[in-house]
Write an enzyme that holds these catalytic residues in place. Structure first.
Site, mmCIF file in Angstrom:
data_model
loop_
_atom_site.group_PDB
_atom_site.id
_atom_site.type_symbol
_atom_site.label_atom_id
_atom_site.label_comp_id
_atom_site.label_asym_id
_atom_site.label_seq_id
_atom_site.Cartn_x
_atom_site.Cartn_y
_atom_site.Cartn_z
ATOM 1 N N CYS A 384 0.841 -1.209 0.000
ATOM 2 C CA CYS A 384 0.000 0.000 0.000
ATOM 3 C C CYS A 384 0.878 1.262 0.000
ATOM 4 O O CYS A 384 1.475 1.569 -1.020
ATOM 5 C CB CYS A 384 -0.999 -0.049 1.140
ATOM 6 S SG CYS A 384 -2.469 0.923 0.764
ATOM 7 N N HIS A 510 -3.603 -5.188 0.258
ATOM 8 C CA HIS A 510 -3.007 -5.733 1.486
ATOM 9 C C HIS A 510 -3.043 -7.258 1.474
ATOM 10 O O HIS A 510 -4.014 -7.853 1.952
ATOM 11 C CB HIS A 510 -3.779 -5.225 2.708
ATOM 12 C CG HIS A 510 -3.621 -3.769 2.956
ATOM 13 N ND1 HIS A 510 -2.717 -3.268 3.856
ATOM 14 C CD2 HIS A 510 -4.247 -2.701 2.405
ATOM 15 C CE1 HIS A 510 -2.794 -1.948 3.868
ATOM 16 N NE2 HIS A 510 -3.712 -1.573 2.984
ATOM 17 N N GLU A 512 -1.513 -9.208 3.326
ATOM 18 C CA GLU A 512 -1.404 -9.749 4.687
ATOM 19 C C GLU A 512 -2.756 -10.099 5.308
ATOM 20 O O GLU A 512 -2.831 -10.949 6.182
ATOM 21 C CB GLU A 512 -0.638 -8.772 5.594
ATOM 22 C CG GLU A 512 -1.361 -7.491 5.987
ATOM 23 C CD GLU A 512 -1.224 -6.351 4.973
ATOM 24 O OE1 GLU A 512 -0.949 -6.630 3.792
ATOM 25 O OE2 GLU A 512 -1.415 -5.178 5.362
#
Ligand code: GLN
Length: 533
Positions: A384, A510, A512
């Protein structure tokens, strides 16, 4: 509705005992026994969601596929259960009151005095049941944030009391998590704080059905017996949760303590022999017996609070295990990095991640970091804001666009390579207004990202307002920073890669948020591979 079973998890004595991990571990065991389970978190603060909170307050803001900004515990739920959560899985006091007040303004209460009981508690109960509307789940596990006795959590505890009364103990149980501290001076484990916190629950009208005792050391049967007697629970419903080296060990520990069996017995649900948890155990075996050891730097500005990067750290555990690699993630403060000291600060790292973030603090250090990774051929993952920094660095140092920047930080820059998205320009409110949740992305073949995913179309979660400025598309492409991932509807750039580099990937999304124990995220897996090589 009647055949959905409810489990509530409350906490006593102190905060941060790991209610989220206990909840996720129990849910994992119930899931492994064939039950469909979902977990919900009720947060007693007045923010409508944690999206407007500084990460220093409660750690990372987690984002669901449907675009909700939520508490980080939902990340644990997804990582353990491998099932996506949604907006309904996280409710705050702010959201409850907002709904009730909106209804009051519409006149829905027909002239009644609007009160905590029954109006707020009814709304809380409605939200609890909403998560399984249409009987999607056999069991709903609801974690109540905060600690019993807090003023803020009273309406939640009262709602639990009412649900227990309405549904009966066969359909609704309460697990209370407390701490048994160990006094080294006298060599004793102390049960008094647990007794007191159970008393606080009793004052609110709730007799807990199961107690989970967090402890640094194994507790004797005598201690458990004492707790059972004083707290009025069955002896085999007192479960210990002793400190372990990784949170992923907790389901195995809880299986050993028969927490799941006790729960199912109390809820009148059948169970057979213990689930083997084969994949989970294999994951743990690989995690504990690594063949490779690497150090990766995570450069961010919230490093004082590691919870601010929870999902990234956990993704490294999943992808590390997948690669039989122990990944030591060093958190490095971006404010401390300059062009001069960058080589010193990032010495010995096999890979570099530049973290997401907002605002100007620490941005220069992130840009210096990117340059160091690019020029020294060190595997790089920009997430990001991390990807945006990679774009800024490339513009300045390769494309010679002096002073290139994101308009988030310098709105007068001559080269706005990162700029506010068109749809963001008219937005004034801060809460829930970013580009949030899952969006499609098409990846070009022959890119590193394509190889990582092994497919051309992906959906990833987002949380941003700024984007790569299309105007510079060709300049970047011509000079070796390639937009290899695009949103098929809007053409927004989602992924940037350097051609002339070992492994250099920046993603606007993202990754993650969607890495789990059973499905480690392919980008992290591929990044670790590159670091090992
Ligand atoms: N601040 C940047 C934006 O809003 C990046 C956000 C992030 O890193 N999550 O676009």
């Amino acid at each position: 509705m009647a055949d959905v079973k409810y489990i509530f998890v409350t906490g006593g004595v102190t905060s941060s005992l790991g209610k989220g991990i206990i909840s996720a571990s129990l849910a994992k065991l119930l899931q492994a026994r064939g039950y469909s389970v979902t977990i919900q978190k009720l947060d007693p603060y007045i923010n409508v969601d944690p999206g407007t909170l500084n990460p220093y307050e409660h750690g990372e803001c987690y984002v669901t596929l449907d675009g909700a900004e939520t508490d980080l515990d939902l990340g644990h739920y997804e990582r353990f259960l491998n099932v996506p959560t949604s907006q309904a899985n996280n409710v705050t006091t702010g959201r409850i009151y907002q709904t009730v007040i909106n209804k009051e303004r519409k006149g829905d209460y027909l002239g009644k005095t609007v009160q905590v009981i029954p109006h707020i508690t009814d709304e809380i109960k409605r939200r609890i049941k909403l998560v399984t509307s249409g009987n999607k789940f056999d069991i709903v596990l609801t974690e109540i944030g905060g600690t019993v006795g807090d003023i803020e959590s009273l309406p939640y505890i009262e709602s639990v009391r009412q649900m227990k009364w309405e549904l009966g103990t066969q359909n609704c149980i309460v697990i209370h998590l407390t701490l048994v501290p160990f006094l080294s001076a006298t060599g004793e484990a102390k049960t008094k704080p647990t007794q007191h916190s159970v008393k606080a629950l009793l004052e609110a009208g709730i007799q807990p059905d199961i107690l989970v005792l967090r402890t640094e050391r194994t507790l004797s049967q005598d201690i458990k017996k004492k707790v059972a007697l004083f707290c009025n629970v069955e002896e085999n419903a007192v479960v210990e949760s002793v400190d372990v080296s990784t949170i992923y060990e907790v389901p195995i520990k809880m299986l050993g303590e028969k927490l799941d069996q006790t729960v199912l017995r109390k809820l009148g649900l059948p169970f057979e022999k213990d689930p083997p948890l084969t994949e989970w155990r294999e994951f743990l075996t690989r995690l504990k017996n690594p063949k490779y050891f690497i150090k990766v730097g995570l450069i961010g500005k919230y490093v004082e609070l590691p919870d601010a990067y929870k999902s990234i750290s956990e993704s490294f555990i999943h992808s590390g295990s997948m690669n039989e690699c122990d990944v030591n993630v060093e958190l490095i403060h971006s404010e401390e990095i300059t062009d001069k000291n960058v080589a010193e600060k990032l010495k010995g790292l096999k890979g570099i991640v530049v973290a997401p973030g907002f605002g100007s603090r620490g941005i220069d250090g992130k840009i210096s970091t990117v340059r160091f990774a690019r020029e020294n051929n060190i595997p790089f993952l920009g997430i990001c804001l991390g990807m945006q920094c990679a774009v800024i660095e490339f513009a300045r140092n390769v494309l010679n666009m002096e002073g290139a920047h994101s308009t988030e930080i310098d709105h007068k820059t001559k080269y706005p390579v990162i700029d506010l998205m068109e749809e963001q320009k008219s937005i004034i409110d801060k809460g829930g207004t970013m580009r949030l949740g899952g969006y499609k992305c098409i990846i070009s073949k022959d890119s590193k990202t394509y190889h990582a995913y092994g497919k051309p179309e992906i959906v990833e979660r987002h949380r941003h307002r700024y984007e790569f400025n299309d105007k510079y598309f060709e300049d970047f492409k011509r000079n070796g920073m390639i937009p290899v991932g695009l949103n098929p509807e809007t053409n927004l750039v989602e992924i940037m890669e350097l051609t002339d580099h070992k492994w250099f990937v920046g993603v606007q999304f993202h990754p993650e948020y969607s890495s789990t124990v059973i499905n480690p995220h392919p980008l992290f897996v591929s990044f670790i591979k590159a670091c090992i090589e």
